[in-house]
Design a protein around this motif. Structure first.
Motif, short mmCIF file in Angstrom:
data_model
loop_
_atom_site.label_atom_id
_atom_site.label_comp_id
_atom_site.label_asym_id
_atom_site.label_seq_id
_atom_site.Cartn_x
_atom_site.Cartn_y
_atom_site.Cartn_z
N GLN A 3 0.85 -1.12 -0.20
CA GLN A 3 0.02 -0.01 -0.03
C GLN A 3 0.83 1.18 -0.04
N ASN A 4 0.31 2.28 -0.53
CA ASN A 4 1.12 3.41 -0.36
C ASN A 4 1.11 4.09 0.95
N VAL A 14 7.20 10.67 -9.28
CA VAL A 14 8.14 9.41 -9.68
C VAL A 14 7.40 8.43 -10.18
N ARG A 15 6.40 8.07 -9.82
CA ARG A 15 5.50 7.23 -10.24
C ARG A 15 4.77 7.41 -11.69
N SER A 17 6.07 9.43 -13.90
CA SER A 17 7.17 9.51 -14.94
C SER A 17 7.44 7.96 -15.16
N LEU A 18 7.61 7.11 -14.10
CA LEU A 18 8.01 5.84 -14.43
C LEU A 18 7.02 4.88 -15.24
N TYR A 20 4.80 3.48 -13.07
CA TYR A 20 4.37 2.21 -12.22
C TYR A 20 3.22 2.74 -11.36
N GLU A 21 2.76 1.38 -11.09
CA GLU A 21 1.81 1.76 -9.77
C GLU A 21 2.46 1.38 -8.52
N SER A 22 1.77 1.82 -7.56
CA SER A 22 2.52 1.64 -6.17
C SER A 22 2.53 0.18 -5.85
N SER B 298 11.88 14.14 -10.99
CA SER B 298 11.06 13.03 -11.57
C SER B 298 10.47 13.19 -13.08
N ALA B 302 10.99 10.52 -16.60
CA ALA B 302 10.18 10.14 -17.88
C ALA B 302 10.71 9.38 -19.13
#
Lengths: 218, 475
Positions: A3-4, A14-15, A17-18, A20-22, B298, B302
């Motif tokens: 969980q976050n 950050v998530r 940009s990447l 991703y899900e937590s 951040s 990307a």
């Protein structure tokens, strides 16, 4: 991490940009090169002393028989008047504090206040680890092993036994990572900030003495 | 102590009024560092392997930065550290100011740190009335002189010992001979008072270990130890790209860092701090805060290309080999970070409106990318950023269009295959007939006319191989 637990804009950005899900599963990181293999104990000691000398430390191999002579010479060369010594079993067993007192040196407890320690000429510690390949000492901290003893006095004397030898950083880290503090020391404090001239003792100790006991407790 | 630029950085204008003392001093420093680095690297047969691992390790961490940051924050809290998050410099400065006010702090001892330079923390603290002293010898000198750093490792390298003696006389009121050892002794005594009196220590960190929440700081002088051991309060400002997964990875990165930065096997002091002190007698801060700073990073994550910028471990070896940096020094780059890494980081953090000249502050010789211990693709990034300067910051295309890439690949095959090359050499004289005018090719059809817009081309005349054979026979 299902969980976050830290809802905050930085992690969200950050998530985002990447993409991703937590709680996305974490693959193992790349394999690391294997650590250096240790030589024979004699070779390791010789290498350690040689590397410490290269980074401007002073080294000596000792037994309890010539300890008083060595301490006497140190007190005279460095003009030691006050000193502070860690309360570790080895240092107590060797009676470093008693021997120094006998040489006319005033002793200050190692957990003294910082201004008092800053007035000390000599701080004596015992290295928990030593890495021969780079001439590095590793010191942990604790109530009997205060951090400022290897930092504030003008001269630092570190004693060690062959039991402290480790072949590489990896082994030191494996043992030290769950302690609150580790300091790796490679030579005395240095700078080349003024015209690239190497100058020792800019903030930390200007001299580092490393004495190794071949057979402890003799 | 350079504040964040808000107007375009004038790299070219700066280089036009450069005192010759700067390149001389800079080249002495860079030469010395590079020589020592090479000696250390030569001792290590597995250097290239180590570099490759360093690169993959950093990239892996960045690709999963969310998870590692979360792990780091959990471990820090478990170790008793108070964790703060800051989207930008203003937020980070506000957090530090708050902590200082809450603790009724008066004097602050600070360790040189790139993150705090980036957010101009000193300016913010001074404006709020705090007395803050830079304690790295070089930083102390340039703070007295009111200048910014000219080299990442030796910030005052452009100042002569006579100038420093004069500075000490004016600012500290002490008569000092122009001798590095005695000048250092004066600074030592002065800074001792600062260390012992400081209520608060401020540092950055070279690494933050996610597994245990450990701050890792590398110094040679010992000022880093003083600032993080003596005051009761320690605040570390750590950019989010400093995270490493575990101690095993840390060992590899430390080996790369010290050798690349100063040519040492390990720096004199490497500190590992996990949480505040456990007993008073042990020394160390009673309270430890970590400010995790994003400030544009951040956003850089990307794109797979710009993400690679964040692999940098700030060793400074790209500066030491850069033919441009060695001529102009650090000031020309206009902000806290200079050399090739500055030329790629500054435009990404501030935008190419402010830093339009920086991606061009390079000959694209590639020496930087070759020495980089974690293989940051500095050339690809410079070319990508030149494109952004021309097309705007929204550009995400890595470097070149697929068409150009195809052409480049085609030429590589043609030039690398002997029979294809020979065939081309025979065809060229025929192919150029329609465009050749006497001894020149004055213009080419689009899109090749971009070349002939500037100057005419020489026609393709002889066959090199035939000439070479002939030439050899005549010798």
């Amino acid at each position: 991490m299902t969980q976050n637990r830290f809802p905050n804009p930085v992690l969200d950005a950050v998530r985002h940009s990447l993409g991703y899900e937590s709680g996305a599963p974490l693959p193992p990181h790349p394999l690391l090169p294997s650590a250096r293999a240790a030589g024979t104990p004699q070779a390791e000691i010789a290498l350690l002393l040689q590397e410490i000398d290269k980074v401007s430390g002073h080294t000596q191999q000792l037994t309890t028989h010539n300890l008083d002579t060595a301490l006497g010479a140190l007190v005279e060369t460095e003009n030691i008047r006050t000193a502070t010594v860690w309360n570790t079993p080895t240092l107590q067993c060797l009676d470093i504090a008693g021997r120094l007192k006998h040489l006319g040196v005033t002793l200050v407890p190692p957990d003294a206040e910082k201004h008092t320690l800053a007035q000390c000429d000599l701080g004596v510690t015992e290295a928990d680890f030593a890495i021969p390949d780079s001439g590095t000492l590793g010191l942990l901290s604790g109530p009997e092993k205060p951090r400022a003893v290897s930092l504030l006095p003008a001269v630092h004397l570190a004693l060690l036994t062959p039991a402290a030898l480790r072949p590489d950083l990896h082994q030191v880290f494996a043992e030290a990572q769950h302690h609150g503090y580790l300091i790796l020391i490679t030579g005395p404090s240095r700078t080349a900030d003024i015209e690239l001239t190497l100058t020792l003792g800019v903030h930390g100790p200007r001299e580092l003495y490393v004495w190794i006991f071949e057979s402890p407790g003799e | 102590m350079s504040d964040t630029p808000t107007t375009p950085i004038e790299f070219r204008r700066y280089t036009q009024n450069l005192s010759p003392a700067i390149p001389i001093a800079i080249q002495q420093a860079t030469g010395q560092f590079f020589e020592k680095r090479n000696a250390r690297v030569a001792e290590l047969p597995e250097w290239e392997l180590l570099r490759d691992v360093g690169h993959r390790l950093r990239l892996h961490t960045l690709e999963h930065l969310d998870a590692y940051l979360e792990q780091a924050a959990t471990s820090l809290s478990a170790a008793g550290v108070q964790v703060h998050w800051a989207m930008n410099g203003a937020e980070a400065n506000a957090v530090v100011l708050d902590i200082a006010r809450q603790h009724n702090v008066k004097t602050i001892a600070k360790v040189k740190s790139m993150a705090t330079e980036e957010i101009a923390l000193n300016t913010a603290l001074q404006a709020a009335g705090f007395q803050i002293t830079e304690t790295d010898l070089g930083e102390f000198i340039i703070q007295l002189a009111g200048l910014g750093p000219s080299h990442i490792v030796v910030p005052a390298v452009h100042l002569k010992k006579e100038e420093i003696a004069q500075l000490f006389k004016e600012k500290l009121g002490v008569e000092a001979p122009p001798d590095p050892e005695q000048l250092t002794a004066i600074a030592r005594a002065r800074l001792r008072e600062v260390f012992l009196a400081a209520d608060m220590g401020i540092s950055g960190a070279n690494f933050l270990v996610a597994e245990t929440g450990t701050l890792v700081m590398v110094t040679n002088e010992g000022n880093g130890r003083m600032c993080t051991t003596l005051p009761d309060l320690h605040v570390a400002v750590v950019a989010i790209d400093k995270v490493v997964p575990d101690w095993e990875s840390l060992a590899t990165l430390l080996k790369l860092l010290a050798r690349s930065a100063t040519g040492q096997k390990l720096s004199t002091y490497t500190n590992f701090i996990t949480g505040p002190r456990k007993t008073k007698g042990e020394h160390g801060p009673r309270e430890l805060h970590v400010v995790l700073l994003d400030n544009g990073r951040s956003r850089m994550l990307a794109s797979p290309l710009t993400r690679e910028t964040l692999k940098c471990i700030r060793c400074g070896s790209c500066l030491n080999v850069c033919p441009v940096y060695k001529q102009v020094g650090g000031y020309a780059y206009g902000w806290f970070i200079s050399g090739p890494i500055g030329a790629v980081l500054t435009p990404q953090l501030l935008g190419t409106k402010i830093a339009a000249e920086l991606p061009y502050a390079s000959t694209l010789c590639g020496a930087c990318a070759e020495v980089c211990p974690v293989k940051v693709p500095l050339l690809d990034l410079l070319r990508h950023l030149r494109r952004r300067v021309a097309e705007g910051d929204a550009t995400t295309t890595p470097i070149v269009s697929p068409v150009l890439r195809g052409v480049a690949r085609g030429s590589a095959i043609a030039l690398g295959t002997p029979w294809l090359y020979r065939l081309g050499a025979r065809l060229m004289p025929l192919l150029q007939v329609p465009v050749r005018r006497g001894n020149w090719i004055p213009s080419l059809p689009a899109p090749l006319n971009r070349w002939t817009m500037v100057r005419p081309f020489m026609p393709f005349r002889a066959r090199f191989r035939r000439w070479w054979k002939h030439h050899k026979k005549n010798e």
